[in-house]
Design a protein around this motif. Structure first.
Motif, short mmCIF file in Angstrom:
data_model
loop_
_atom_site.label_atom_id
_atom_site.label_comp_id
_atom_site.label_asym_id
_atom_site.label_seq_id
_atom_site.Cartn_x
_atom_site.Cartn_y
_atom_site.Cartn_z
N ILE A 135 0.83 -1.21 0.00
CA ILE A 135 0.00 0.00 0.00
C ILE A 135 0.86 1.26 0.00
O ILE A 135 0.35 2.38 0.17
CB ILE A 135 -0.96 0.03 1.21
CG1 ILE A 135 -0.18 -0.12 2.52
CG2 ILE A 135 -2.02 -1.05 1.09
CD1 ILE A 135 -1.02 0.04 3.77
N TRP A 155 -5.47 4.13 1.93
CA TRP A 155 -4.66 2.93 1.62
C TRP A 155 -4.42 2.11 2.87
O TRP A 155 -4.44 0.90 2.84
CB TRP A 155 -3.32 3.35 1.00
CG TRP A 155 -3.46 3.91 -0.37
CD1 TRP A 155 -4.47 3.65 -1.24
CD2 TRP A 155 -2.61 4.83 -1.01
NE1 TRP A 155 -4.31 4.34 -2.40
CE2 TRP A 155 -3.15 5.09 -2.29
CE3 TRP A 155 -1.42 5.48 -0.65
CZ2 TRP A 155 -2.56 5.95 -3.20
CZ3 TRP A 155 -0.82 6.32 -1.56
CH2 TRP A 155 -1.39 6.57 -2.83
N GLU A 182 -3.26 8.89 -7.11
CA GLU A 182 -3.67 8.04 -6.00
C GLU A 182 -4.75 7.06 -6.45
O GLU A 182 -4.78 5.91 -6.04
CB GLU A 182 -4.18 8.90 -4.83
CG GLU A 182 -3.07 9.60 -4.06
CD GLU A 182 -3.58 10.59 -3.02
OE1 GLU A 182 -2.84 10.90 -2.09
OE2 GLU A 182 -4.74 11.07 -3.17
N HIS A 185 -3.28 4.10 -8.17
CA HIS A 185 -2.72 3.16 -7.21
C HIS A 185 -3.82 2.33 -6.56
O HIS A 185 -3.74 1.11 -6.44
CB HIS A 185 -1.93 3.94 -6.16
CG HIS A 185 -1.11 3.06 -5.26
ND1 HIS A 185 -0.25 3.55 -4.32
CD2 HIS A 185 -1.02 1.71 -5.16
CE1 HIS A 185 0.33 2.54 -3.68
NE2 HIS A 185 -0.12 1.40 -4.18
N THR A 186 -4.89 3.03 -6.16
CA THR A 186 -6.01 2.34 -5.51
C THR A 186 -6.59 1.28 -6.44
O THR A 186 -6.87 0.15 -6.02
CB THR A 186 -7.10 3.37 -5.13
OG1 THR A 186 -6.48 4.43 -4.43
CG2 THR A 186 -8.16 2.72 -4.29
#
Lengths: 246, 660, 392
Positions: A135, A155, A182, A185-186
């Motif tokens: 994460i 995260w 972000e 990434h999530t």
């Protein structure tokens, strides 16, 4: 195909208002699913019911290979059965370090006495480190989680969910308030997670849902309106009415 | 010294006065003086003044049929009948400045003044005065003045005598006043029960009064059923009115009690108790041994008996009775409770009547209990309604709420110091108490609570700090002793339905006040702008603010309102409870319980909660009347259990609105 | 493991050292065993203060860490005192009675002794019968077990009922307060079996230790209290330093989140509630022999709120804060309300501390809640961060 979670004919009423109306829903054991729907469609209530926070007035919820009913269980028991939940607002324990947060979530015995005498083994610390890396918080382990940014908290919460090693992940609007990077990434974390377990994402943001590239269930007035690929449901006339008509 | 001179001067004057007036005393005409004749006829026994012999004299006067009979008896009773020593005539004498004014009984006119030396006072002793009182009853009962008649009736009710029955009966036909007539008839029945001449007459009277709740009826019936426990050898004698035959060893009479009864009446030797054994043994210690048993062994009860038996054998102690001995002794006697009243018919009728009355009394007691519970409930409601606003609607837990109640009560006290008129002072105190506590509430909200919204535990602790400070402040100002807050006289009495059911006017007023507040609360919350805004602010402060509601102002006013109502409740509570600095503390836990049990945020819930808690406490008190502390304990335990089943109270908000 | 525990929690060592040093200093200055600089009653006050510090640690565990504002822990404290008080009173009375009866011409039977003890103890409430709850009063071991068992059981039953139905927050506080009130009212009754409002008295006389003067006994009790506090502190520090501590702090901050992690929040709450009730019982059992008397007024709800006040002023959520709060506030209150503080003459008004102390305490409590929610303990944090900053 055997289903991991099967919700059938569930209804719930709050003071005369039907929040969930004869809802049926099923998900397999390694599947990513997005649930969309306008405000008040019953998305959050649906998650409340599955996780034991709200008790339905009618209906059945079957879980796992043995098809046990979740209705008689409380939140903690359901969580121990393997259903993890992430809230809309990031809820991590801000007073505690990232490491403590993850250790608390780590799959282990949950009884008070086992916890009292529990000491982290090297393997546990290794697992926590691995999760933190996944994460993107490996450097933040000794920091109080209250000092993290909004996205980092999201995260961390997803990391805590993963640490629980659930068989079903319920994620409520994970991308809310995140920067595009972000979000990327999530998405990656969720798609990766869905390879080994079931993941249900409740989301408003169509762009985010499109990126998840999975089956979509549309809820409206507490019932399933349509189900299928995103393109399929967005072509559905009723869905368009619901989203645009009013 | 100086006193004595004055006294002798007075005497001189009296003597002189007598001489100066004596010629005028002569013309009393000797003819038509029937009363004086009667008195003269019995002069010997009248002057002798003995209770045993006086009867004929009183009867003669009372039965003379003369209008003056009552005057004679009254004067006699009041020690105002004097005999003139010169001729032995009796007069009603009244002391004047100059001597004694003599009034002739027959004519009722003054016959002149006499000096004390020339007179002899008739001094009836208390026994005679009692006889005179009885004789007087018939006259007083028929006295033309209704107040005199009422007085006579009252004294008779308080102190009924057998002799009064006949005069009472004679006075009934002539009674004109309907109230007095009813009272007389009632008393006649009661007296008949107690003193009626025949059993039939008495049982009839008992049956007549059987449904009556009056305490006097029970007071008349109960003495009829007084029993004494008696022992008879062999069998019960004829003619005794047996209430209950008792078997020794049964439920009503243990063997020990039965034996003690025999011993008491010298029908059996006194029982030897453990104490007796010890004393006897101690009296016969002989070189470390008693009856051959070493002293050290005597801590064993069995060895003690052995030692005692040895003393008995040596004829140094009274023998112990074996159980068999006791059984034999008891078998020779009959034990029974015997009525003092000889007539079986009367006791049976009285028993039946009492049972019927008892049922009725219980029914009425339930009613009374209901009223009590209602009144207690309204007190709790009154104490809790301010809390229903601050805690129930706003969600602010104010531990100083009790102190606001106390402040209200002290405001009432201070107002009464300034305005002595009770009615006016209460009328001033109520708005003033509201004002004082409203300001106190606003100050508390501004200074403390508004910084702590959404932190209920902190609010609880901070307001607790305020609470102990206010309590101590009250102690510093008013001292620790209780201060009175007196209710106006028109609230003083009680509404009496019968001898069982009554409720004081203060409690009725508090009930009324509670109703007014309920209405006020509903009106403010449902019908006014403030109520609307309050509800909006408590449900969603952010949204309310964005719609132009001044949330600060609304919170302040609402909290002030809740506190102000606590102040008024304080005045009401102070009227029946003593005003001390701990007044509020006594109500705070119950108030919170009322709100929690009823369901937070719902005034009807608070109402039900107050009713439930009041009713519950009274019922527990009824089950165990000697112990109000226990009642509170059990009530709290009940509430703890109640909350298990209805964690959100009787009337719960449901769904998402209830929050978490 | 122990090494690593102390290494991870250096403040525990600091605390133990401070406590040990204080105990030594007091002993050296005491009348009984030292130079006589501190009076026996002062030693007792200090010993009692340590007991209060122990219950404050328990309160900090349950409130500061687990977030349960219990207004009933002083009831558990009192119950502990009652349990040990029963033995003290029974044994002591039994000694006296046996001595008196020894002079009787005839040696007494067991029943006579028991009757005499009964009438001696319960004469004040018009009874001579031993109530059922005194069945074990002659056994020190059982009464010592009851010191822990009775508060523990009450907390277990009450907590189970309350937590099961998810009573939380201020509702729980009110409910615990009600429980305390109910218990106090019950004990006030003459037929409660614990001598009604007379309470148990003469507890400072320890049976079989008649020869030991009070001045020495007081030091012994000081040691016992210090030991109990040390053990309680280490135990509490151990509990909160591990994962259990994480979980209960999590419960305090976000109960439902912990639930969704799979922890049975109710069990954890029940555990901490019960364990702290037991610690409170132990603290009470050490406190009341030093106080000499216990009566139901000690259990009044206000006492439990004062406990919360100490912990809040000391700083909740940190164990040393609770100790500091309890020692500081209770000692200073004793000083002011005991009339030792000199009155201040303002000319027009004489400012008597006895009258005004409570008001100042109440107001300072409001101020602490408003402006220094971390209490005195927060100052230490402030100093600690300053040091860190200067070091960097």
């Amino acid at each position: 195909m055997s289903q991991l979670l099967e919700v059938s004919g569930v209804s719930v009423t709050f003071d005369g208002f039907r929040a969930i109306n004869n809802l049926s829903f099923a998900i397999g054991s390694a599947e990513l699913r997005a649930i969309i729907g306008p405000n008040g469609a019953g998305k959050t209530t649906f998650m409340d019911i599955v996780t034991g926070k709200t008790r339905p007035d009618a209906g059945r919820i079957r879980w796992g290979d043995k098809g046990i009913s979740l209705l008689g269980l409380n939140e903690a028991q359901i969580a121990r059965e393997g259903i993890g939940r992430k809230f809309q607002k990031p809820t991590v324990f801000e007073d505690q370090t990232v490491q403590e947060n993850l250790l608390m979530a780590l799959k282990a015995k949950r009884g008070a006495f086992s916890v009292l005498f529990w000491k982290p083994q090297p393997a546990d610390l290794e697992r926590v480190r691995a999760l933190a890396t996944e994460i993107g918080l490996e450097d933040a382990l000794p920091l109080k989680s209250g000092t993290l940014s909004h996205g980092q908290k999201q995260w961390l919460e997803i990391g805590m969910l993963l640490a629980q090693e659930p068989r079903l992940l319920l994620v409520d609007e994970p991308a809310a308030g995140m920067t595009p990077a972000e979000r990327e990434h999530t998405t990656a974390i969720l798609v990766e997670a869905a390879k080994t377990r079931a993941v249900v994402v409740v989301e408003h943001d169509m762009e985010f849902v499109r990126r998840l590239d999975c089956r979509v269930t549309v809820l409206h007035e507490g019932a399933v309106l349509a189900e299928g690929s995103l393109d399929h449901v967005t072509a559905n006339k009723e869905v368009i009415d619901v989203y645009l008509g009013r | 010294m100086r006193r004595r001179v004055l006294a002798s001067l007075g005497l001189l004057l009296v003597v002189f006065g007598t001489f100066a007036q004596s010629p005028a005393a002569q013309p009393a005409s000797p003819e038509a003086a029937p009363m004086q004749d009667i008195l003269q006829e019995h002069a010997a026994i009248i002057t002798k003044s003995s209770r045993k012999t006086i009867g004929p004299a009183i009867d003669a006067v009372a039965g003379s049929g003369l209008g003056s009979a009552q005057r004679v008896l009254e004067a006699w009773q009041a020690k105002e009948m004097w005999q003139r020593q010169s001729d032995g005539l009796f007069f009603h004498a009244q002391k004047t400045d100059t001597g004694y004014d003599l009034i002739d009984f027959d004519s009722g006119e003054s016959v002149g003044v006499a000096s004390k030396d020339a007179l002899q006072q008739i001094k009836p002793n208390s026994g005679i005065r009692a006889l005179l009182a009885v004789a007087l009853v018939q006259f007083q009962l028929s006295d033309p003045d209704p107040t005199r008649r009422a007085e006579a009736l009252l004294s008779l009710e308080r102190d009924p005598t057998s002799g009064a029955l006949a005069p009472l009966r004679t006075s009934i036909p002539g009674e004109g006043d309907p109230v007095l007539l009813a009272n007389k008839q009632r008393l006649e029945r009661l007296l008949t029960i107690a003193y009626g001449s025949s059993d039939e007459e008495r049982t009839q009277a008992i049956d007549d009064m059987a449904g009556d709740l009056g305490v006097d009826v029970r007071a008349t019936l109960n003495p009829l059923l007084v029993t004494t426990r008696k022992v008879y050898e062999g069998a019960l004698p004829e003619g005794v009115n047996v209430a209950l035959r008792l078997t020794p060893g049964g439920e009503r009479l243990s063997r020990t009690e039965a034996y003690a009864l025999l011993a008491e009446q010298n029908l059996a030797p006194a029982p030897v108790t453990a104490d007796d054994i010890r004393t006897t043994l101690a009296a016969h210690i002989d070189g470390g041994y008693v009856g051959g048993v070493p002293l050290a062994q005597l801590s064993d009860p069995a060895r003690r008996i052995a030692a005692y038996e040895a003393l008995v054998d040596a004829q140094k102690a009274a023998p112990l009775l074996t159980e068999a001995d006791i059984t034999d002794l008891l078998a020779a006697y009959v034990f029974a409770d015997i009525y003092a009243e000889p007539s079986t018919a009367v006791t049976e009728a009285a028993n039946a009547a009492l049972r019927r009355i008892e049922t009725k009394v219980q029914l009425n007691q339930t009613l009374d209990l209901g009223l009590d519970a209602l009144s207690l409930g309204s007190i709790y409601f009154l104490a809790a309604i301010g809390l229903a606003i601050t805690f129930g609607v706003m969600g602010v837990i104010n531990m100083a709420h009790g102190e606001f109640i106390m402040m209200g009560a002290y405001t009432g006290y201070v107002v009464q110091q300034v305005i002595p008129d009770h009615t006016l002072s209460i009328a001033v105190a109520i708005p003033l108490a509201f004002g004082v506590t409203f300001l106190a509430g606003v100050a508390l909200e501004r200074l403390v609570i508004r910084w702590l919204y959404n932190r209920p535990l902190e609010t609880l602790l901070a307001t607790f700090g305020v609470s102990i400070a206010l309590q101590q402040l009250a102690k510093n100002i008013f001292g620790t002793q209780a201060r009175p807050l007196t209710a106006p006289d028109w609230l003083g009495g009680a509404w009496v339905l019968n001898d069982v059911v009554s409720i004081s006017y203060i409690r009725i007023a508090i009930f009324g006040l509670a109703l007014i507040f309920l209405g006020l609360f509903l009106f403010i919350m449902k019908r006014t702008r403030l109520g609307l805004e309050t509800r909006a602010v408590t449900q969603n402060p952010g949204m309310a603010a964005s719609m132009g509601i001044n949330t600060d102002r609304v919170n302040m006013l609402t909290f002030g309102l809740g506190s102000g109502i606590a102040g008024i409740a304080g005045v009401a509570i102070g009227l029946f409870a003593k005003v001390t600095s701990e007044l509020g503390q006594d109500y705070i836990v119950q108030s919170f319980m009322t709100v929690v049990v009823g369901g937070v945020g719902n005034i009807w819930g608070t109402l039900l909660g107050a009713g439930l808690i009041g009713g519950l406490q009274k019922s527990i008190e009824w089950l165990n009347p000697s112990n109000t502390l226990a009642a509170q304990t059990y009530m709290i335990i009940f509430i703890i259990i109640f909350i298990q089943f209805r964690p959100r109270g009787i009337i719960a908000l449901k769904g998402r609105a209830a929050g978490d | 493991m122990n090494r690593s525990f102390f290494a991870r929690n250096p403040s525990v060592l600091v605390f133990l050292a401070t406590l040990g040093l204080a105990t030594l200093v007091i002993t050296a200055a005491s009348e009984g065993l030292g130079l006589g600089l501190i009076s026996t009653s002062m030693v007792k006050t200090l010993g009692k203060t340590l007991c209060l510090a122990l219950i404050a640690v328990a309160m900090d565990l349950v409130w500061g860490y687990a977030g349960i504002l219990s207004l009933g822990h002083f009831a558990f404290f009192g119950l502990g005192g009652y349990m040990i008080g029963m033995w003290l009173m029974y044994e002591r009375t039994s000694q006296i009675v046996t001595q008196n009866l020894a002079n009787a011409p005839i040696p007494p039977t067991a029943e006579e002794i028991s009757d005499a003890i009964g009438s001696q103890i319960f004469g004040v409430v018009g009874s001579a019968e031993f109530p059922l709850i005194w069945s074990f009063a002659d056994s020190l071991v059982i009464q010592l077990l009851l010191v822990v068992a009775v508060p523990g059981l009450l907390a277990l039953v009450f907590g189970w009922l309350a937590f099961r139905s998810r009573v939380a927050g201020v509702y729980l506080s009110i409910l615990t307060q009600a429980m305390t009130l109910a218990l106090a009212l019950y004990l006030f009754q003459n037929d409660s079996g614990l001598r009604g409002n007379n309470g148990l008295s003469g507890l400072q006389n320890i049976p079989h230790l008649d020869q030991v003067p009070q001045s020495v006994l007081s030091v012994w009790f000081l040691w016992a209290s210090a030991l109990a506090l040390a053990l309680g502190y280490v135990f509490a520090a151990w509990i909160v330093s591990g994962k259990f501590g994480s979980v209960i702090r999590g419960i305090r901050d976000n109960e439902s989140r912990v639930r969704f992690l799979g922890y049975s929040v109710e069990r954890y709450k029940l555990f901490i509630f019960t364990v702290t009730a037991m610690i409170a019982g132990i603290a009470g059992a050490l406190y009341y022999p030093q106080a000499g008397i216990i009566n139901p007024a000690e259990l009044a709800p206000v006492a439990s709120i004062y406990l919360a006040v100490w912990v809040a002023i000391g700083g909740r959520g940190r164990l040393y804060g609770a100790v500091i709060g309890a020692c500081f506030v209770s000692l200073i209150s004793t000083w002011f309300t005991g009339g030792q503080a000199p009155d201040i003459n303002l000319g027009f008004y004489t400012f008597a501390w006895v009258d005004w102390w409570t008001i100042l305490l109440g107001l300072s409590f409001v101020l602490v809640t408003l402006f220094a929610p971390k209490g005195i303990g927060g100052l230490f944090d402030l100093i600690a961060t300053r040091n860190e900053e200067t070091q960097e």
